[in-house]
Every structure is written in C-alpha cells, then in structure tokens.
Design a protein around this motif. Structure first.
Motif: not given
Ligand code: CU
Lengths: 654, 234, 285
Positions: A577-581
């Motif tokens: 999710m952090l990568i997507f964010l």
C-alpha cells in the motif's frame, strides 16, 4: 418590485441573464475565508465552548454511577464548538444567511465560489466546483484510510507477538474500534466521494452537480468529522469495536462521544451527498442519455446513494440515543431502566448491512465501467448489470438481522432473514456474470486498472463463497464472532472494495490530475498488497475455523501459527500500500502528462480537455448511442450463420 | 417581476422551472432521510414499549426491588408517571394551523396575490413560534426526568425531535417571509414557498406519529419481564 | 454459443441433429471452449481438498462433540462442495483471459477491438438458472438444518417425555465481566465456573448477563448464543463425546474479553453424579 428598471445582466452560456444586485466584490465575505479561518474558528469556538462549560458545570454533577459529568459536558461542548466554528470559519453559513435576508448569489459570486481564477487556493476553500470537491474528497479519504491502515499494522503487530503484549487491553480495544470505524467511513466515501463527485457529472454530460454549495458542505463536514474521530483516541478511545454495542459503549470513557459526534456529522454529510448525487443523476443527464445509454458506474453511484440515504439515519439515531444516554442519562440502551440492547443492534444493523453494499456496489460498478475500455468490447449484458444492482438495492434493507442470528432477539426471524440473505447471492451473481462475460474472448490490454479488476473478481469470489457459510444460520452458529467473519468481510470490503477503488483511482487518475499513474510502481504496489492480502486473510480464515474469537488480544497457543502468518502478510500489505501510495504521490507531482483521453475511451468524461475546464463542456454534449460501443463483428457469428445456411441448403436440396 | 418572460437562474441561466423541479426532487429525497430518522424513533419507542426490559418501561411511582439493585451498575429509584396526552395533540393542532397558513401563502403567491403570501407566510411563522414555545413548555413540565426509565427517554426524544423540526421550520419560514417582503417570491417564482409547504406537511405527519405513540402505547403489554441479571420473572 | 435470434425457422430440417445441437457442437469445437472447460475441471479438483481441510481445521480440539456440531460441519462440507464448480469456472475464465485470449501491453490503446458480444441468451439463461438453483438449494438446506438444530437444542426439553430418554439437565449460564458462572438449579443451585456436562443427556441452557453483552460459545459443541443483560436467551445441546472442551466469549465485552474463557468437562453419568455430590449438590433423579 420595480427592480427590473436597474437590472444588470450577464452573459451566461451565451444567454443574457438578469442578475440580482451585486454587493461589493464577487464572492463577498467568502473572499476572506478558507481552511485557515476554518481552523481558527473551529479551535477558537471549541476552546471557548469548553471553557464556558467547565465554568458552568457544578463540580458535584455526576451520573447514576457517581462518575463526574464534567469531562463529558466539556468534551461534548468542545466537539460541538469545533464543528460549528469550523463550518462558520469555512463560510458554510454564508449561503443560507444570504438566502434568508434575500441577498441572492450573482453569477460573479457563483464563479468566485466555484474557484475561478483562484489557482491552487481553491482547494483550501469552500469551493463549489465538483472537480475541486472530488480532489478534496480524495485527499481526505486517503488520509482516513492511511490512519486506519496504520492502526491495522499496530493491531497485527500485537496479535503477531504472541509471547508478549505491546499494548494495554484498553488501548488495544480502542485501536480495533477506531480502525474499524475509520476504515468503514473511508471505504464508504472512497469511490462515491472522489470519483462520484469528480467523474459522475462529466460522465452524464453536466456542468456541475445539482447543488454545488451542498457539495462543498458535504466534503467539509467530512473534514470536520475527522479530527473528532482522531481526538477520541486521546480521550480514552472507542473500546467497543466499530459497532460500539450497547451497553458496553456506555461503560466506555468519554472518547465514545467522539465516535458518536463523528457518526452524527458524517451521517449528515452522507445524506447531503446522496441527495446531491441522486438529483444530479436523475435530472441533469445530457440530452439523449436515456437510462439504457447511462454508464453502469452512474448506476452504481446512484445505488450507493439510495442505500446511504435511507439507511444512514438509523445509525445516526442509534448514536443520538447513545449520546443522550451518556449525557442526559436517558435509558434507551440501559437494561436496568427499560433500555434494550437489541434495540441498539437493530438500529445499528439497519444501516450496517446496507452499508456493506454502499461500499461494494460502487467498487463493482467502477470495475465494470473500466473493463470494456481495456478489453475493447461492450459490457456483457448491460441489462443484467443493471438488474444486479437494482436487485441488491431492493434486498439490501431486508437482510440486516443476519448479523443478529446468535443474539436470540427473535429466533423465529432467523428463517426469513436466512432466506433473504441467500437470495442476495443471485443479483450479486449477475454482476459476476457481467464481469466474466466481458472478459470472455476479450483481448486484454493489461494496464494497471484492468489488472486490479482481476484481483477484485478473485477476492469477490472468495468473499462471496465464505459469505454463504455466514448467511446460513447453522454454520453461523460456529463462525459468528470468530476470526472467520473478520477474514470474510475483509475479503469483501478490502479485497473487492479497496482493490476496486484502486482500479478506479488508477483509471481516472489521468482525468483528475492530468498525469498518468506510474504503471510500474503502481503495479508493484498493487500485487505486493494482493499477495500480502491473501496471506493475511486466508490464514485468518484458518484461525476462525480453529475457533479463535474476534477482537481478542490474547489467545490459546493453537492459534499462534495462523496469527504469525497473518501478521507477516499484513506487513506485506502495508508495504504494498505504501508503494501504491508513493506511485500516487510521485505521479501526481511529476508523472507523465496525460492526453485528454489516454485510454481511448468513448465515455463522455474523456471527451473533454485535460485539465478539465471550469464548466466541463463548452457546449453540452448530446448522446446518440449506447455506452461501450467498442468491438468488431464477432467472426464466429459468421461461422454460425454459415452453419445455418448449410442446414438450410441441405433441407432445400432433399 | 412584471415581465412576461420566464425568470431564469442568475447563476446557471437555466429557467426557474428547471431549478424548481430539481429542488422539489432534492426536497423529497431529504424528506426520505428525515422519514428514516423518524422511523428510527418510532421503532425505539414501540420496541422498548413492547419489551419492558427489567420492568423499566415506566414504573409509575415504583421503586426498584432488591433483585434489581443486586447488580454491578448502580441505579436510582424511579418515580415516573405517564405524561398527559392532550398537549401532544394540541401542539400537533398548532403545527397543522401553521402548515395550512403556509399553504395559503404559497397558493396566494402562485395566483399573484402578494398580500395573501405575506399574510400566510408571516402568520405561519408566528404560529410556528407559538408551537415551539408550547413544545418547550410541555417538555419542561413533564412529570418525569430523562433518567426515569425508557418511557421517559422515548417521550423526551420524540419532543426533542419535534423541537428540532420546529427550529428548521422557523429558519426556513423566516427566509420565506423576508424574501416575500423583498419581492423575491412572486407569481413566476414561487417554488421555495411550495417547498416549505411540502416540508411542513411532512413535519405534521411526524408530529402525528408522536401523538399516536404517546396516546395509544402507554402501558407496556409485557407484564412479567425477566429481572435483570437473574433467571426470575417479575 | 450465439444469439438465438439467428436460429432459422426451419420446421422440416431433415438432419438427425436439431440445429441447436449443431450450434453447441460447433461451439465446443472452438479452441478456447474445451480449454476453459478443462481448466475449470482442473481448478475444481485443486479446490476439492478444501472441503476436508476446512473440517480438519475445525476439528483440531476434538469437535464434533455433539449432534449439532456434526450438522454444522456437514453444512460447511456441503456448501464447500457446491460452491467449488462455480468458483472454479470463474477462476478458469480469469486465468484463461490472461493466458489464452490474446493480451497486449503498451502505452497506446489497442488498434484492434475485440468481438462485440453484447449478450448471449443461452449463457445468461444458464447462469441465471444455475445460480437460482444453487441459491434455492442453499436456502432449503439451511432451513432444514436450522429446524433440525433447533429441535436438537430447544427441543431437548420435550424429548424427555419420550420413554427411554434420560431426563434433561437445566443449566443457568450467567456472563459477567469477565467470568462465566454455571448454575445447576436442579441440584440445590449448585454453581461452578467450569461447565460440567453429562454425556448423552440433553442439556438446556438459560443464558443471561449481569452487565454487558457476552456470547456463550461452547466451541466444540457448536453452541452459540448471546448473553444479554435484561433478557434470557435459551439454547441446548446433547454432548456425545467425553473430554475437555472450550467455552469462549464471542462478543467483545470490555477489557479482558480475550480472557473470558473456561472449560467444558463432559463426564459419564456416574462421574457427573459424583461431581454433583462432592460439590454439595443433590444427586440427580
Ligand atoms: Cu464476554
């Protein structure tokens, strides 16, 4: 009434329109108001209200259990002061007051309030332009989801460290409650808010929402609700799960007021947003856009609005009653004095179940909306997609008590509620049929939005099948209140809901921000999160099957292994999710500039320029064909015709 | 405006009839949400009435038994008696009068009778103020407090809901009156008066529901509820 | 598969196969059709072990210890089996869409569109009928099982009127933050914080709470009912397996909710009687 002698006119879309008298510069008092004055107003009034209440409350004031009432009164005053002050500082009351005194808004005022020529400042103001509201919704939602996601990481950390305890039981309970309700709020708005506001008016060929000022009101009420929810964590927290069952909630510290006020305000925001979206969709579709020419995403948002509109008041009133129990010692939920715990449960689930579809239907709709674009073929059986959505809405209000099979409130009611709950698998099945029918023989353009749809359908199947066990009373007698339920609804709300939202955001990103979402980084994030998701929640299913109750911070050793695996998976989700964010943030700042229609879509919202002009369409479009008019004639059709011809010929020769 | 052309919205240039249709739809939808909230109150009242949990619906002058105090949550003896019924109907009557006056004002506006509009809207506003005062007096003179059992709670919240509705009516009614005075509501542009009339009609229904509940559902039908925390009946 | 509108009106077609069969045959000859069917079967067989794995996970601590739990497990087993075909088919289409039908990447929208299949009457009807039948089956199964479980729990009282049935036992269960108390009103109101049950005798539970909502979950017996403050709920079970099992609270009830658990001891009638005697209760009839 001889005003007409001095009436000024203004050219609005090529017509001369008489104007009410203009008082001062365009925008009037709104010129000086923005998020900063909102904060000043909110914090200022909160401080004053809290201080005055503290002085006025006699120190002897106490409730039936001899607990002092002063903190309750002061915290409530602070929360009310914050909401009123913040909305006052934002300028929410200017419009209604101008209406009362008859000083109507002119075209120049309206243009100012829509953010014309304000540049980036318009994102910090009470701006009425639906595109600005959409972006505001997106940012607020990402903040809420990020906050709730952080709590999820802490919860899994606690559960993974089976050999020790990181948090006190109270704080742990407060984390699961806050995580739950924040995620629910975030997921309810994550599609209807950003995409519903930004995209739907363009998709139906309108220039704005039906009620632009109510649109601004709904988003800023949501903004006002967020600090109330976060503040409750510091006032003892929401220690009762996201459902805050009574009378446990009445035992909770004053932080519960933060929850109750958040819901009361959020429900107003939702009702306003629902009315706005529904009116927009019903009355402002472009010329020629009949119901069979209306894109399925519009249906999805409309359905979510319908359910939010009729269901949210029950939740809101449940919290109002709980609040009066706490503050004015009424006894709606106090079983000693005639209150009923089943009353709370019924009111709560009258919202609670429709709310699941408020989250799921938009996510399915956004998936169905983008599939034809990437598969270059029409949506399979548009009528069935509509029937599926209508069916879900129709049944959504009749299934709430399947959350109450095990409460004993009405054992005989379990039969009809089991019936209605299992019936809902038929319309939901229609939506799956439409999805696989659209995949059928399509050449997949495997861009990020479409790839996310694969994840959605996969998760939706698992969530759907496990839901069948829970809809069944005998099986629910084992699974109710266990980790199995938690895994199931995460598959639905996160696996289908959040991944659907990710698909939608990736798909509409170029229109909303003018840039392409970084495909490589975004995909890495998406699939990392997907893999972590399967690990986390499949092993959580196992924990549930083994008999681990939900909402526990400590458990028997037999559940250790599945919890360890779950926690490892949760960290992988977090990383994904952090990568997507980060893909969202970097692409938004410095991504590849998008053309106005990078996906080659035929839908109306892609036919405008990017960035979208203030009035969306210089000339309002006219719709002349069905949506999703992609595709070439089916080669197999020709083959079949030849078979038929052969048969005809043979019949003829003999 | 004496011009024969249809007025248009100063901000979007759409004809006022379009704006009116849209506003009417929005009002109906808002009423749906309001109805749902009112139904939540009706459910609360009637469900608690039917259950009489722990005999706590409304024990007139009763004190709690020893069994009831034998619990972890302390409580105070209740001395509740039931509310008088006629004020609910009287307040309903006052609100109906205010609504009829508003309808009269709105119909006058449609037929171009500006004086009728002013009289209707003005009197309607004043009668609403009277209803609010009446409701306030009733609420502050009940023979019970908020802490006196479920009946007291349910009745008080019905009244609170009424007060909330009346405040809304006051705000909108004041707006309609002021705008009528300024000539912003007239023969061609009357839809806001119409919206208020519609909304007031729904508010009357909400008041009626409260009056019906408090008149016909007083003594709980459940006379032997279980005693809290035990396996005995009362 | 194709739209039925193309079926020609040919009442006297002399071929021995009707035209629709001809069409199905030609559909099956399409390269993807058989592959998807095979893929469905393969995925279905891969998923099949789940039916047993789910039960294995449920049975780790000795379940099923009652007829009710056996019914629950049977339901889980059957539901798993009936959902496998449809799940396998959907997964097969997803997989085949990525590996079978052509796929392209790249920054520009594809030049070539896919076939414009707007609907398919046969497919839609098949799906609707299949999913409705499936839902019907689930409903009927659920209603029958629910009736049976209800008979096995609430019905246990009336069962002792029947000849040859041993009399039932009544147990009053009280939830309280954060302990369970079991009272045996037929034995001088004997109370215990461990749930002792006689083997093969119907037990009837009255359940209530003294503070907040708890949930009385006798895990391996498949018994679950809320303990509500201000209300008495009822359920029952007949334990049919000796051993030590778990009671857990399955409704968040405050700080120490996680620790609100205790044991179930299912004893032979003799052992149960001597426990009652030793604990000061009256011997059962
Ligand atoms: Cu408990």
């Amino acid at each position: 009434m001889s005003v007409d002698t001095a009436v000024e006119t203004k050219t609005v879309f090529g017509a001369e329109v008489p104007q009410p008298p203009q008082h001062g510069a365009a925008g009037g008092v709104m010129r000086g108001l923005n998020f900063g004055t909102g904060l000043i107003g909110g914090i200022g009034l909160a401080a004053v209200a809290g201080w005055v209440t503290a002085i006025l409350t006699p120190s002897s004031a106490s409730n039936a259990s001899f607990a002092p009432m002063e903190p309750t009164y002061v915290y409530l005053a602070v929360l009310l002061g914050w909401v009123v002050g913040f909305m006052l500082g934002m300028g929410a009351f200017v419009g209604p007051l101008r209406w009362v005194v008859g000083r109507d808004i002119t075209h120049a005022d309206a243009e100012y309030m829509a953010g014309k020529d304000l540049g980036r400042k318009r994102y910090w103001k009470y701006t009425t332009d639906h595109k600005v509201v959409g972006i505001q919704y997106l940012v607020v939602t990402l903040f809420i989801l990020g906050f709730a996601g952080l709590l999820a990481m802490l919860i899994r950390t606690e559960l993974g460290m089976t050999w020790t305890s990181l948090f006190t039981p109270s704080f742990y309970n407060s984390m699961i409650g806050t995580h739950g309700i924040a995620m629910i709020i975030g997921m309810i708005v994550v599609i209807s808010g950003p995409l519903g506001n930004f995209i739907v008016p363009m998709m139906i060929g309108a220039r704005d929402m039906a009620y632009p000022r109510l649109n601004a009101l709904s988003v800023w009420l949501l903004v006002a609700a967020v600090p109330m929810l976060v503040s409750s964590m510091f006032m003892g927290g929401i220690q009762d799960g996201w459902s805050v069952y009574q009378p446990l909630a009445s035992q909770a510290p004053v932080g519960m007021l933060g929850y109750q006020m958040t819901i009361i305000i959020f429900a107003i925001s939702t009702a306003i947003a629902s009315v706005n979206l529904m009116t927009t969709i019903l009355t402002m579709r472009a010329k020629g856009m009949t119901w069979s020419r209306t894109p399925i995403f519009v249906y999805g948002i409309f359905a979510a609005s319908v359910m939010g509109l009729y269901a949210f008041p029950f939740f809101q009133y449940a919290q109002i009653l709980g609040l009066t129990d706490r503050v004015f010692s009424t006894s709606f939920f106090d079983p000693l004095n005639g209150g009923s715990v089943w009353l709370y449960e019924n009111l709560f689930w009258l919202l609670g179940h429709p709310e699941v579809y408020v989250i799921l239907i938009p996510s399915m709709a956004v998936a169905l909306e983008l599939m034809p674009v990437f598969l270059r073929k029409p949506l399979f059986s548009f009528n069935f997609a509509v029937a599926g959505i209508v069916g879900v809405v129709a049944l959504s209000g009749l299934v709430w008590a399947h959350h109450m099979y095990m409460t004993g409130w009405a054992p005989a009611a379990n039969y009809p509620f089991m019936l209605s709950t299992e019936m809902i698998s038929i319309p939901v099945g229609f939506l799956v049929l439409v999805a696989i029918g659209t995949f059928w023989r399509g050449t997949a353009w495997t861009r990020l939005p479409l790839m996310a749809v694969y994840a959605v359908i996969f998760n939706k199947m698992i969530g759907g099948v496990t839901g069948v066990y829970l809809s069944d009373v005998p099986a629910d007698q084992y699974f109710h209140g266990s980790m199995f339920v938690v895994a199931h609804f995460h598959f639905m709300l996160m696996g289908a809901g959040l991944f659907g939202a990710m698909a939608g955001i990736a798909f509409f990103f170029p229109k909303m921000t003018g840039r392409i979402l970084d495909e490589r980084v975004g995909s890495i994030g998406l699939w990392t999160a997907f893999i972590g998701f399967q690990i986390t929640f499949i092993s959580m299913f196992v924990a549930g099957l083994q008999g681990q109750p939900r909402r526990v911070l400590d458990f028997d050793d037999q559940f250790n292994l599945s919890n360890w695996i779950s926690t490892i998976g949760a960290y992988i989700i977090g990383i994904g999710m952090l990568i997507f964010l980060s893909a969202i943030i970097t692409s938004w700042r410095s991504g590849v500039i998008a053309s106005s229609n990078p996906w080659g879509s035929k839908s109306l919202e892609w036919q405008t320029e990017t960035p979208v002009p203030l009035e969306n369409f210089p000339v309002l479009p006219v719709v002349t064909e069905r949506p999703y008019n992609y595709g070439v004639p089916d080669p197999y059709e020709a083959e079949l015709e030849s078979i038929d011809e052969d048969l005809t010929e043979k019949a003829g020769t003999k | 405006m004496s011009t024969s052309t249809l007025p248009v919205s100063p901000t979007t240039g759409e004809p006022i009839t379009t704006i009116a249709r849209r506003a009417r739809l929005g009002l109906w939808l808002l009423i749906v949400a309001d109805v749902a909230g009112t139904i939540a109150l009706v459910i609360s009242y009637s469900y608690l009435w039917s259950l009489n949990v722990n005999g706590g619906w409304a024990p007139p002058g009763a004190t709690l038994t020893a069994n009831q105090t034998n619990s972890t949550l302390p409580t105070t003896p209740s001395t509740a008696t039931f509310a008088v019924e006629w004020p609910f109907w009287a307040i309903l009557f006052v609100v109906v009068v205010a609504t009829a006056l508003m309808w009269f004002g709105y119909r006058s506006a449609r037929s171009g009778n500006h004086a009728g509009l002013m009289v209707g809207a003005g009197l309607s506003f004043l009668v609403t103020v009277a209803a609010l005062i009446f409701q306030w007096i009733q609420m502050s003179t009940f023979p019970f407090d908020a802490g006196d059992g479920a009946y007291a709670s349910a009745v008080l919240l019905l009244c609170a809901s009424n007060i909330f509705h009346l405040f809304l009516l006051l705000f909108i009614g004041m707006g309609i009156f002021m705008r009528a005075r300024k000539g912003l509501i007239d023969k061609t542009n009357w839809y806001q008066a119409q919206l208020l009339s519609y909304y007031m009609t729904w508010v009357c229904i909400a008041f009626l529901l409260g009056a019906i509940l408090t008149t016909f559902m007083v003594e709980s039908p459940n006379t032997d509820p279980a005693i809290f925390g035990t396996f005995k009946q009362q | 598969m194709s739209a039925d509108t193309l079926i020609p009106e040919e009442p006297e077609a002399p071929t021995n196969r009707p035209p629709s069969m001809e069409r199905v045959r030609s559909w099956l000859q399409r390269p993807y059709a058989r592959k998807i069917l095979i893929l469905t079967v393969v995925i279905g067989f891969l998923l099949l072990p789940l039916a047993w794995l789910l039960l294995a996970a449920m049975n780790q601590t000795g379940a099923p210890a009652s007829e009710i739990m056996k019914d629950i497990e049977q339901t889980v087993f059957v539901f798993t089996l009936v959902s496998i075909p449809i799940t396998a088919f959907v997964f097969a289409v997803l997989v085949y869409s990525l590996i079978g039908w052509r796929q392209i990447s790249g920054d520009e929208p594809p030049m070539q569109d896919s076939p414009a299949i707007r609907t398919n009457t046969i497919g839609v009807i098949l799906w609707t009928v299949a999913s409705s039948l499936l839902a019907m089956f689930l409903v009927v199964w659920g209603l029958v099982e629910l009736a049976q479980i209800t008979a096995n729990s609430y019905g246990s009282i009336s069962a002792d009127e029947q000849p040859g049935q041993k009399s039932s036992e009544i147990i009053n269960v009280t939830g309280q933050q954060w302990v369970w108390t079991f009272e045996y009103p037929e034995h001088n109101g004997l109370t215990s914080d461990i749930l002792y049950l006689p083997l093969d005798r119907p037990v009837y539970f009255n359940v209530t709470s003294k503070d907040v909502i708890h949930n009385f979950w006798a895990v391996e017996l498949g018994v679950k009912i809320d303990a509500n403050p201000g209300a008495i709920t009822q359920t029952g079970v007949t334990a049919n397996k000796l051993g030590t099992f778990n009671v857990r609270c399955a409704e968040l009830c405050g700080m120490h909710h996680a620790f609100m658990q205790t044991q179930i001891q299912v004893l032979e009638q003799d052992a149960f009687d001597s426990w009652v005697r030793e604990s000061g209760g009256k011997k059962t009839s």
